[in-house]
Scaffold this motif. Structure first.
Motif, short mmCIF file in Angstrom:
data_model
loop_
_atom_site.label_atom_id
_atom_site.label_comp_id
_atom_site.label_asym_id
_atom_site.label_seq_id
_atom_site.Cartn_x
_atom_site.Cartn_y
_atom_site.Cartn_z
N PHE A 40 0.81 -1.21 0.00
CA PHE A 40 0.00 0.00 0.00
C PHE A 40 0.85 1.27 0.00
CE2 PHE A 40 -3.30 -2.90 1.71
CZ PHE A 40 -4.30 -2.61 0.79
N ALA A 41 2.16 1.14 0.24
CA ALA A 41 3.03 2.32 0.24
C ALA A 41 3.60 2.61 -1.15
CB ALA A 41 4.18 2.11 1.23
N HIS A 42 3.16 1.87 -2.17
CA HIS A 42 3.71 2.05 -3.51
C HIS A 42 3.46 3.47 -4.03
CE1 HIS A 42 5.69 -0.19 -6.69
NE2 HIS A 42 4.88 0.33 -7.59
N GLY A 43 2.22 3.97 -3.87
CA GLY A 43 1.89 5.31 -4.35
C GLY A 43 2.65 6.38 -3.59
N ALA A 44 2.76 6.24 -2.28
CA ALA A 44 3.49 7.23 -1.48
C ALA A 44 4.98 7.22 -1.84
CB ALA A 44 3.30 6.94 0.01
N SER A 45 5.51 6.05 -2.18
CA SER A 45 6.92 5.96 -2.59
C SER A 45 7.13 6.69 -3.91
CB SER A 45 7.33 4.49 -2.73
OG SER A 45 7.17 3.79 -1.51
N LEU A 46 6.15 6.59 -4.82
CA LEU A 46 6.23 7.35 -6.07
C LEU A 46 6.21 8.85 -5.78
CD1 LEU A 46 6.19 7.57 -9.18
CD2 LEU A 46 3.69 7.43 -9.07
N GLY A 104 0.72 2.00 7.04
CA GLY A 104 1.31 2.97 7.97
C GLY A 104 2.47 3.73 7.35
N ILE A 105 3.31 3.02 6.58
CA ILE A 105 4.42 3.70 5.90
C ILE A 105 3.88 4.76 4.93
CG2 ILE A 105 6.28 3.37 4.22
CD1 ILE A 105 6.72 0.58 5.46
N SER A 106 2.81 4.40 4.23
CA SER A 106 2.20 5.34 3.28
C SER A 106 1.70 6.59 4.00
CB SER A 106 1.03 4.64 2.56
OG SER A 106 0.32 5.55 1.77
N ILE A 107 1.02 6.39 5.13
CA ILE A 107 0.49 7.54 5.88
C ILE A 107 1.63 8.42 6.41
CG2 ILE A 107 -0.78 8.18 7.97
CD1 ILE A 107 -2.50 5.66 7.52
N VAL A 108 2.68 7.79 6.91
CA VAL A 108 3.83 8.56 7.42
C VAL A 108 4.46 9.39 6.30
CG1 VAL A 108 6.19 8.35 8.30
CG2 VAL A 108 4.34 7.01 9.33
N MET A 109 4.67 8.76 5.12
CA MET A 109 5.28 9.48 3.99
C MET A 109 4.44 10.67 3.58
SD MET A 109 6.74 6.49 1.45
CE MET A 109 8.21 5.54 1.85
N GLU A 110 3.13 10.46 3.47
CA GLU A 110 2.25 11.54 3.01
C GLU A 110 2.20 12.69 4.02
OE1 GLU A 110 -0.83 8.92 0.24
OE2 GLU A 110 -1.57 10.00 1.99
N ASN A 111 2.20 12.36 5.30
CA ASN A 111 2.16 13.41 6.31
C ASN A 111 3.48 14.15 6.43
OD1 ASN A 111 -0.51 13.57 8.02
ND2 ASN A 111 -0.25 11.43 7.49
N GLN A 219 -0.65 14.11 -2.22
CA GLN A 219 -1.65 13.09 -2.53
C GLN A 219 -1.49 12.50 -3.92
OE1 GLN A 219 -2.82 16.29 -1.29
NE2 GLN A 219 -2.59 15.42 0.75
N VAL A 220 -0.46 12.89 -4.65
CA VAL A 220 -0.38 12.50 -6.06
C VAL A 220 -0.25 10.98 -6.24
CG1 VAL A 220 2.13 12.69 -6.24
CG2 VAL A 220 0.70 13.10 -8.26
#
Length: 290
Positions: A40-46, A104-111, A219-220
């Protein structure tokens, strides 16, 4: 309404977008096919990679395409470290732990992105941003054409690595039967980390190809990862060919949907195909029957 002079530019535009979609989906497919987890962190990593390209351009004047030698190994190192230090530890617990950890990684990256960059949408300008070239009867933006060619080249390199190299043979062995691969002397944990790293390295390349013609905000990644998940399921979970063909198909459908239904409804066709595949071929276009 269906004149070639109108359809051709739209199809061409869809193919250029679809190639980048395919590159993003290939990374997701590799991670799922080997580790059997949904990242689920794939988008946030991008999103993180896009900000890295943006900062390199704004603060050091580095052209996005010249940032490839920095972003690809940088994202690979991030993915390798994330798998070894976080994902691998979570994998020893319940299956849902990994899903929660990647979420959780995704949320941390976005915040963190919100904290440092606010919610502003940012773009970059290069000498070729507004340049167009003629392809047959259509005019297409040069950055999109470069993104199309670059995404196909990187996808080809990834397919060569998986299909022809010792690392690729180890990846395929672990993907099929990890216990058997371990008995044959393959370091499964190392293969897991390499696969996760390569998956994120694909995002580094995609970010370099995307930013000259796209934007970045915290959010991209959400929009891209939703499309990437659709492509992975459409092509067949774990199928590299499916991810490549599915990405191009989704790009064309999205472009034609935007042409005939309008930008806001352009993605209806994507999810109509997605639902049809789930109903009539749930293993995906190139997936094996269970």
């Amino acid at each position: 309404m269906f004149e070639l002079s109108i359809l051709f530019p739209s199809i061409l535009n869809g193919l250029t977008t679809g190639a980048v979609y395919a590159l993003i989906a290939l990374g997701l497919t590799l991670i799922y096919g080997v580790l059997h987890i949904i990242n689920f962190a794939h988008g946030a990593s991008l999103m993180l990679a896009l900000y890295a390209v943006y900062l390199l351009k704004q603060h050091f004047g580095l052209d996005p395409y010249l940032a490839l030698p920095i972003l690809v190994p940088g994202m690979f190192a991030l993915g390798y470290a994330l798998q070894r230090l976080v994902i691998n530890r979570a994998s020893h617990g319940k299956d849902e732990n990994i899903l929660l950890v990647t979420l959780g990684i995704s949320i941390v990256m976005e915040n963190l992105a919100l904290l440092f960059f606010k919610s502003d949408t940012r773009t970059i300008e290069t000498s070729y941003t507004l340049t167009t070239v003629a392809v047959g009867p259509a005019m297409i933006a040069l950055p999109k054409l470069v993104a199309f060619a670059g995404a196909l080249v990187v996808s080809g390199v990834l397919l060569w690595i998986v299909g022809k190299t010792d690392l690729g043979r180890a990846i395929r062995a672990v993907a099929r039967e990890k216990h058997g691969a371990k008995l044959m002397g393959i370091n499964v944990d190392h293969v897991y980390a390499m696969s996760f790293g390569i998956g994120l390295a694909c995002l580094g390349a995609a970010a370099c190809f995307l930013l000259p013609a796209y934007y970045v905000n915290p959010q991209v990644g959400s929009g891209f990862v939703l499309v990437a998940f659709t492509i992975v399921v459409l092509g067949g979970m774990g199928s590299f060919t499916g991810a490549l063909v599915g990405g191009l198909l989704i790009g064309v459908v999205e472009s034609l949907g935007g042409l005939y239904l309008g930008e806001s409804l352009g993605q209806i066709g994507i999810f109509a195909i997605f639902i049809a595949v789930l109903l009539f071929r749930p293993q995906g276009l190139f997936g094996a029957k269970p």
